[in-house]
Design an enzyme around this catalytic site. Structure first.
Site, mmCIF file in Angstrom:
data_model
loop_
_atom_site.group_PDB
_atom_site.id
_atom_site.type_symbol
_atom_site.label_atom_id
_atom_site.label_comp_id
_atom_site.label_asym_id
_atom_site.label_seq_id
_atom_site.Cartn_x
_atom_site.Cartn_y
_atom_site.Cartn_z
ATOM 1 C CB SER B 172 10.972 -62.247 94.785
ATOM 2 O OG SER B 172 10.560 -62.951 93.873
ATOM 3 C CG ASP B 338 18.231 -64.384 92.268
ATOM 4 O OD1 ASP B 338 18.088 -64.893 91.981
ATOM 5 O OD2 ASP B 338 17.886 -62.981 92.928
ATOM 6 C CG HIS B 371 15.327 -65.372 94.501
ATOM 7 N ND1 HIS B 371 15.613 -63.945 93.724
ATOM 8 C CD2 HIS B 371 13.805 -65.315 94.909
ATOM 9 C CE1 HIS B 371 14.314 -63.957 93.718
ATOM 10 N NE2 HIS B 371 13.724 -64.537 94.306
#
Lengths: 222, 398
Positions: B172, B338, B371
């Site tokens: 991320s 995701d 995610h």
């Protein structure tokens, strides 16, 4: 065009291994065409056996594209630079002339647009090395003639409804397509279903009738 | 410059999962404060000084300092990657990945993670005291970017005498830092693993961040960012920000699998606005516990840094230019479910790297966990990282 294409490569496991190198014999045929120290892109590289051999034994700077996650994982775990991708869509990302060789091993018949893939290969690479099962082989013809059903042979071992091979061609078809695309066939090797080269030379009537696979080294015509 | 270092207790995993797990030895944490002679030039034009970088390390630095793995944490992460978190007592946020015998093996590698610039776990951020005023910075803290975060990390590595790093990895926002590292310091990064990340923050993601920021700023206890002066805390606003963000870290399938429409401690709906559904109760819990460990202004600053991230923009609009001629080996990882950092964003990175035939591997991991999958046990994901890192280490003779 999914995990099956990897399965299909694995099922070329009918092919014997080269005693000296441990490489599948049909892959060894391709490997023998690659000069040491060159840059190679292997499209549909499976578990990376060929790339790994080329990197360790021929000092090749190799890259790969593979559709199946299991294949990619196996490659990455060997330390090979392989991306999960599709021959039909992802070759356009590579710059022209980036590689000395682009290899397409037992994959041409599984792509959506074989002619476009061939064009892209020879845009990216100075040479292309292509191998595919020959649909013109007498065993295939005989199977279709006598059974009246889609042929199943050692090389083509899956029924029509599960096979990833959506664009089968004969050696003759391939030679004609190359001519249409302005592609020059520099070398051709005919092989039996084990990937052992057969004494049939050239790409004529007998080659198309007797060989189960063909390996071709290609380059762009002027 | 001051440099404090403390040895952690050998780290252990909690509960049942610790059974048979060897302890991480040599876990350390520390902080380094850089004085006016080493002011940090920020993208916004401010020279930040003094500033402190807090970090944690796991494993032993080898003699030629060649076994360094830098882990970059995500938006609400911190430097406590593995071992036991000093304040929560819980395992570190990547304790399934980093540790003895794990894919990022602390028996083999020296793992370093810093709290990001603008953070609230020891590195200089808006809650720290502004030496100019003697009060917490609050909104007087300068705007920071992903590149600024990486600059601060590089300063720490310089201070430690570490030139090259074997690998930089993170998920991320951590992945954004990885890309920044690789683009700005290509000669110092041998391999890079950006996970569930992107080379630019999408409009949708900026929009979600803006919702979170507005929730914080709408809380009267935020006090224009000056809540630390009065001892207040915009708890409600920060909790709502976290709740909204948390939904984006999951997937519809994961939420359905975990909660469905199940009710929370009741047989029937109450025809009111209590947390009737388990999913509501879960989200409220996420919001409340987050407030205890995170500073609201830090949340504003770090989300802004992510919004501003656009690596291509820093390289004449071409992501490929950012990586031109790089010798770094890349392993790009995305997850099928995701939707915050979808596979298409990772493919953009791969495409840019392919444009110069960089050494890049790319894997899309099949999972329904959204995610957050990068924080969870995904065997294919773990195998990929282990294989890639092992190969990179082997090539370096480690």
């Amino acid at each position: 065009m999914n995990d099956q294409s990897h399965t299909n490569l694995a099922s070329a496991g009918n092919n014997k291994l080269n005693i000296a190198t441990g490489l599948r014999v049909d892959l060894q045929l391709i490997a023998d065409k690659i000069k040491p120290g060159t840059r190679v892109l292997d499209v549909g590289c499976g578990d990376g056996a060929l790339l790994n051999y080329l990197a360790t034994d021929k000092d090749v700077d190799g890259r790969g594209i593979e559709l199946s996650q299991s294949g990619v994982n196996s490659c990455v775990a060997r330390g090979l630079a392989v991306i999960q991708g599709d021959a039909d869509t992802d070759l356009t990302d590579y710059p022209s002339g980036a590689f000395d060789y682009v290899i397409l091993s037992q994959t041409l018949q599984a792509v959506h647009q074989p002619h476009e893939v061939l064009r892209q290969m020879l845009r990216i690479g100075r040479r292309g090395v292509v191998s595919f099962p020959n649909f013109g082989c007498w065993r295939v013809r005989w199977d279709l003639l006598t059974r009246g059903r889609m042929p199943i042979t050692k090389t083509l071992d899956q029924p029509w409804y599960t096979t990833p091979n959506i664009h089968m061609c004969t050696v003759k078809d391939f030679v004609l397509l190359c001519a249409d695309l302005g592609i020059i066939i520099e070398q051709s090797i005919m092989a039996d279903h084990n990937g052992r080269p057969t004494p049939i030379q050239g790409s004529g009537f007998f080659a198309n009738l007797l060989s189960e696979q063909g390996v071709f080294v290609l380059k762009n015509g002027v | 410059m001051t440099d404090t270092k403390t040895s952690n207790q050998p780290a252990e995993k909690d509960g049942q999962s610790s059974a048979g797990q060897p302890e991480i030895l040599y876990a350390q944490e520390g902080q380094v404060t850089f004085g006016p002679d080493q002011a940090l030039p920020l993208d916004c034009g401010v020279e930040l000084s003094p500033y402190t970088v807090a970090y944690a390390t796991f494993g032993i630095l080898n003699e030629d300092r060649s076994n360094v793995v830098v882990v970059c944490h995500a938006l609400t992460g911190d430097q406590y990657v593995a071992g036991t978190h000093p304040s929560s007592g819980k395992p570190g946020w990547w304790s399934g990945m980093v540790g003895p015998g794990l894919p990022i093996d602390t028996d083999q590698y020296f793992v370093l993670c810093t709290n990001v610039l603008g953070g609230c776990m020891g590195t200089t951020g808006p809650k720290e005291i502004d030496p100019g005023t003697g009060k917490p910075y609050g909104l007087e803290f300068p705007m920071i970017t992903i590149a600024d975060m990486v600059r601060a990390q590089v300063r720490l590595l310089d201070h430690m005498g570490i030139d090259k790093v074997l690998c930089v990895t993170g998920g991320s926002m951590g992945g954004m830092q990885v890309l920044e590292w690789a683009a700005s310091y290509p000669n110092r990064v041998i391999s890079a693993i950006p996970i569930a990340s992107a080379a630019r923050h999408s409009a949708q993601n900026i929009a979600f961040h803006e919702v979170g920021r507005q929730a914080i700023m709408a809380d009267p206890n935020w006090e224009g960012g000056g809540y630390l002066d009065t001892g207040n805390n915009p708890r409600a606003g920060l909790a709502v920000a976290r709740m909204a963000a948390h939904v984006t870290y999951l997937s519809e399938q994961a939420l359905h699998r975990k909660f469905g429409r199940s009710l929370q401690d009741r047989e029937a709906v109450t025809y009111g606005f209590e947390a009737d559904f388990q999913v509501e109760s879960y989200l409220r819990h996420q919001g409340i516990t987050f407030v205890d460990r995170f500073d609201a202004n830090s949340y504003l600053y770090i989300t802004r840094a992510m919004d501003y991230f656009d690596l291509a923009a820093d390289f004449e609009g071409s992501l490929a230019t950012a990586f031109q001629g790089t010798e770094t080996r890349f392993c790009v990882v995305s997850f099928t479910s995701d939707w915050l950092f979808p596979t298409s964003e990772s493919r953009n990175i791969v495409r840019a790297l392919n444009a110069f035939t960089a050494k890049v591997s790319f894997v899309e991991i099949e999972t329904d966990k959204g995610h957050d999958a990068f924080l969870l046990d995904e065997p294919e994901f773990f195998d990929t990282l282990r294989g890639f890192l092992t190969a990179a280490a082997k090539e370096q003779g480690i």
